[in-house]
Write a protein that holds these residues in place. Structure first.
Motif, PDB file in Angstrom:
ATOM      1  N   ASP A  58       0.812  -1.210   0.000  1.00 12.10           N
ATOM      2  CA  ASP A  58       0.000   0.000   0.000  1.00 12.10           C
ATOM      3  C   ASP A  58       0.849   1.265   0.000  1.00 12.10           C
ATOM      4  O   ASP A  58       0.388   2.316  -0.399  1.00 12.10           O
ATOM      5  N   ALA A  59       2.068   1.185   0.492  1.00 10.46           N
ATOM      6  CA  ALA A  59       2.932   2.357   0.606  1.00 10.46           C
ATOM      7  C   ALA A  59       3.670   2.613  -0.705  1.00 10.46           C
ATOM      8  O   ALA A  59       3.795   1.726  -1.535  1.00 10.46           O
ATOM      9  N   PRO A  60       4.190   3.844  -0.892  1.00  5.67           N
ATOM     10  CA  PRO A  60       5.013   4.114  -2.069  1.00  5.67           C
ATOM     11  C   PRO A  60       6.240   3.202  -2.064  1.00  5.67           C
ATOM     12  O   PRO A  60       6.755   2.857  -1.010  1.00  5.67           O
ATOM     13  N   VAL A  61       6.688   2.838  -3.220  1.00  6.40           N
ATOM     14  CA  VAL A  61       7.786   1.888  -3.340  1.00  6.40           C
ATOM     15  C   VAL A  61       9.092   2.627  -3.634  1.00  6.40           C
ATOM     16  O   VAL A  61       9.152   3.448  -4.535  1.00  6.40           O
ATOM     17  N   ALA A  62      10.146   2.313  -2.836  1.00  3.66           N
ATOM     18  CA  ALA A  62      11.469   2.908  -3.040  1.00  3.66           C
ATOM     19  C   ALA A  62      12.150   2.276  -4.245  1.00  3.66           C
ATOM     20  O   ALA A  62      13.090   2.828  -4.787  1.00  3.66           O
ATOM     21  N   GLY A  63      11.691   1.108  -4.647  1.00  7.43           N
ATOM     22  CA  GLY A  63      12.246   0.386  -5.783  1.00  7.43           C
ATOM     23  C   GLY A  63      11.977  -1.097  -5.615  1.00  7.43           C
ATOM     24  O   GLY A  63      11.478  -1.548  -4.586  1.00  7.43           O
ATOM     25  N   ARG A  64      12.306  -1.841  -6.658  1.00  7.23           N
ATOM     26  CA  ARG A  64      12.178  -3.297  -6.606  1.00  7.23           C
ATOM     27  C   ARG A  64      13.523  -3.880  -6.205  1.00  7.23           C
ATOM     28  O   ARG A  64      14.566  -3.420  -6.653  1.00  7.23           O
ATOM     29  N   ALA A  65      13.478  -4.917  -5.385  1.00  6.38           N
ATOM     30  CA  ALA A  65      14.721  -5.523  -4.902  1.00  6.38           C
ATOM     31  C   ALA A  65      14.637  -7.040  -5.000  1.00  6.38           C
ATOM     32  O   ALA A  65      13.557  -7.617  -5.062  1.00  6.38           O
ATOM     33  N   LEU A  66      15.800  -7.652  -5.004  1.00 10.57           N
ATOM     34  CA  LEU A  66      15.924  -9.103  -4.989  1.00 10.57           C
ATOM     35  C   LEU A  66      17.036  -9.458  -4.013  1.00 10.57           C
ATOM     36  O   LEU A  66      18.043  -8.753  -3.946  1.00 10.57           O
ATOM     37  N   VAL A  67      16.836 -10.528  -3.262  1.00  9.89           N
ATOM     38  CA  VAL A  67      17.816 -10.987  -2.288  1.00  9.89           C
ATOM     39  C   VAL A  67      18.434 -12.288  -2.796  1.00  9.89           C
ATOM     40  O   VAL A  67      17.708 -13.191  -3.211  1.00  9.89           O
ATOM     41  N   VAL A  68      19.763 -12.381  -2.763  1.00  4.15           N
ATOM     42  CA  VAL A  68      20.475 -13.608  -3.122  1.00  4.15           C
ATOM     43  C   VAL A  68      21.227 -14.087  -1.886  1.00  4.15           C
ATOM     44  O   VAL A  68      22.137 -13.404  -1.401  1.00  4.15           O
ATOM     45  N   VAL A  69      20.832 -15.239  -1.356  1.00  2.00           N
ATOM     46  CA  VAL A  69      21.485 -15.830  -0.198  1.00  2.00           C
ATOM     47  C   VAL A  69      22.515 -16.833  -0.706  1.00  2.00           C
ATOM     48  O   VAL A  69      22.154 -17.788  -1.404  1.00  2.00           O
ATOM     49  N   VAL A  70      23.781 -16.609  -0.389  1.00  2.00           N
ATOM     50  CA  VAL A  70      24.863 -17.493  -0.818  1.00  2.00           C
ATOM     51  C   VAL A  70      25.199 -18.412   0.357  1.00  2.00           C
ATOM     52  O   VAL A  70      25.863 -18.006   1.305  1.00  2.00           O
ATOM     53  N   ASP A  71      24.682 -19.635   0.293  1.00  2.00           N
ATOM     54  CA  ASP A  71      24.886 -20.581   1.378  1.00  2.00           C
ATOM     55  C   ASP A  71      24.600 -21.990   0.853  1.00  2.00           C
ATOM     56  O   ASP A  71      23.502 -22.246   0.337  1.00  2.00           O
ATOM     57  N   ASP A  72      25.581 -22.874   0.977  1.00  6.84           N
ATOM     58  CA  ASP A  72      25.422 -24.236   0.454  1.00  6.84           C
ATOM     59  C   ASP A  72      24.245 -24.968   1.094  1.00  6.84           C
ATOM     60  O   ASP A  72      23.445 -25.596   0.393  1.00  6.84           O
ATOM     61  N   ARG A  73      24.108 -24.888   2.402  1.00 11.43           N
ATOM     62  CA  ARG A  73      23.021 -25.615   3.086  1.00 11.43           C
ATOM     63  C   ARG A  73      21.648 -25.093   2.669  1.00 11.43           C
ATOM     64  O   ARG A  73      20.743 -25.873   2.389  1.00 11.43           O
ATOM     65  N   THR A  74      21.496 -23.786   2.638  1.00 11.09           N
ATOM     66  CA  THR A  74      20.209 -23.200   2.254  1.00 11.09           C
ATOM     67  C   THR A  74      19.871 -23.536   0.805  1.00 11.09           C
ATOM     68  O   THR A  74      18.722 -23.840   0.486  1.00 11.09           O
ATOM     69  N   ALA A  75      20.875 -23.503  -0.061  1.00  8.48           N
ATOM     70  CA  ALA A  75      20.642 -23.806  -1.476  1.00  8.48           C
ATOM     71  C   ALA A  75      20.189 -25.243  -1.687  1.00  8.48           C
ATOM     72  O   ALA A  75      19.525 -25.552  -2.671  1.00  8.48           O
ATOM     73  N   HIS A  76      20.532 -26.115  -0.752  1.00 12.25           N
ATOM     74  CA  HIS A  76      20.148 -27.529  -0.864  1.00 12.25           C
ATOM     75  C   HIS A  76      18.979 -27.875   0.039  1.00 12.25           C
ATOM     76  O   HIS A  76      18.821 -29.023   0.444  1.00 12.25           O
ATOM     77  N   GLY A  77      18.162 -26.870   0.366  1.00  7.82           N
ATOM     78  CA  GLY A  77      16.925 -27.131   1.099  1.00  7.82           C
ATOM     79  C   GLY A  77      16.955 -26.869   2.578  1.00  7.82           C
ATOM     80  O   GLY A  77      15.944 -27.056   3.254  1.00  7.82           O
ATOM     81  N   GLY A  78      18.087 -26.412   3.117  1.00  8.95           N
ATOM     82  CA  GLY A  78      18.148 -26.093   4.542  1.00  8.95           C
ATOM     83  C   GLY A  78      17.360 -24.830   4.854  1.00  8.95           C
ATOM     84  O   GLY A  78      16.972 -24.079   3.952  1.00  8.95           O
ATOM     85  N   GLU A  79      17.121 -24.598   6.135  1.00  7.07           N
ATOM     86  CA  GLU A  79      16.347 -23.433   6.547  1.00  7.07           C
ATOM     87  C   GLU A  79      17.099 -22.140   6.243  1.00  7.07           C
ATOM     88  O   GLU A  79      18.288 -22.010   6.524  1.00  7.07           O
ATOM     89  N   ASP A  80      16.388 -21.178   5.668  1.00  3.79           N
ATOM     90  CA  ASP A  80      16.962 -19.878   5.341  1.00  3.79           C
ATOM     91  C   ASP A  80      16.566 -18.877   6.422  1.00  3.79           C
ATOM     92  O   ASP A  80      15.412 -18.473   6.504  1.00  3.79           O
ATOM     93  N   SER A  81      17.526 -18.465   7.238  1.00  5.67           N
ATOM     94  CA  SER A  81      17.233 -17.463   8.262  1.00  5.67           C
ATOM     95  C   SER A  81      17.645 -16.065   7.816  1.00  5.67           C
ATOM     96  O   SER A  81      17.215 -15.075   8.415  1.00  5.67           O
ATOM     97  N   LEU A  82      18.471 -15.966   6.776  1.00  4.61           N
ATOM     98  CA  LEU A  82      18.975 -14.664   6.349  1.00  4.61           C
ATOM     99  C   LEU A  82      18.083 -13.983   5.316  1.00  4.61           C
ATOM    100  O   LEU A  82      17.857 -12.771   5.392  1.00  4.61           O
ATOM    101  N   GLY A  83      17.582 -14.726   4.353  1.00  3.71           N
ATOM    102  CA  GLY A  83      16.713 -14.149   3.319  1.00  3.71           C
ATOM    103  C   GLY A  83      15.508 -13.430   3.898  1.00  3.71           C
ATOM    104  O   GLY A  83      15.219 -12.275   3.525  1.00  3.71           O
ATOM    105  N   PRO A  84      14.778 -14.061   4.846  1.00  2.33           N
ATOM    106  CA  PRO A  84      13.633 -13.366   5.439  1.00  2.33           C
ATOM    107  C   PRO A  84      14.026 -12.092   6.197  1.00  2.33           C
ATOM    108  O   PRO A  84      13.288 -11.108   6.185  1.00  2.33           O
TER     109      PRO A  84
END
Length: 184
Positions: free
Chosen positions: A24-50
């Motif tokens: 609902d608020a004005p948007v500062a821009g569009r963003a994307l997050v890339v988490v570089v982590d072997d465990r997360t990339a293979h299905g482990g829990e992602d605590s950093l992306g959120p």
């Protein structure tokens, strides 16, 4: 590459989870997050992306997605390039900025950047040191422009992300404004 959340189209795996976000608020821009982590990339829990997504949203950004990739130069470079081609204003990568042999995020990022912005990288390291983080002075993270996208590497710790996002917010807004022609 594992897509965690978002509303982002280009080259998604068929097993990706995509959810629509309303804002609902004005948007500062569009963003994307890339988490570089072997465990997360293979299905482990992602605590950093959120965490990064939450901080970006609080700063007024619309976060298209959080993508997890393994600590591999090609995988990181592909994720960053896909984000740039997708037209986001800001890509934040977290992780892979240290000194171990698997920490290759700066090398992958340097291959994507058209121009480096060393002042942003220096500001991120400096604010981390002032906040008492010895590790901040050891980060090799880069920041720069690829096309019309600001790309920034942050270390992969919650403290570094919180401090880095507080420092990055006004700088990112300025760069994005200049790139979009809003500030001249």
């Amino acid at each position: 590459m594992q897509l965690v959340t978002g509303d982002w189209e280009p080259t998604l795996p068929t097993d990706a989870t995509v959810s629509t976000m309303e804002i609902d608020a004005p948007v500062a821009g569009r963003a994307l997050v890339v988490v570089v982590d072997d465990r997360t990339a293979h299905g482990g829990e992602d605590s950093l992306g959120p965490l990064v997504t939450e901080l970006l949203t609080e700063a007024g950004f619309l976060v298209d997605a959080s993508v997890s990739v393994e600590a591999d130069e090609v995988a990181i470079r592909n994720a960053l390039n896909t984000a740039v081609i997708g037209g986001v204003d800001l890509v934040i990568s977290v992780g892979g900025t240290g000194m171990s042999p698997r920490d290759v995020t700066p090398e992958a990022t340097s291959q994507v950047l058209d121009r480096e912005l060393p002042g942003i990288s220096e500001a991120l390291r400096s604010s981390g040191r002032v906040a008492g983080s010895l590790d901040a002075g050891l980060s090799r993270g880069l920041a720069g422009i690829s096309g019309s996208t600001l790309v920034v590497n942050l270390p992969g710790t919650r403290a570094a992300i919180r401090d880095g996002m507080a420092t990055l917010g006004p700088l990112a807004s300025r760069v994005i404004g200049e790139l979009s022609g809003l500030m001249e």
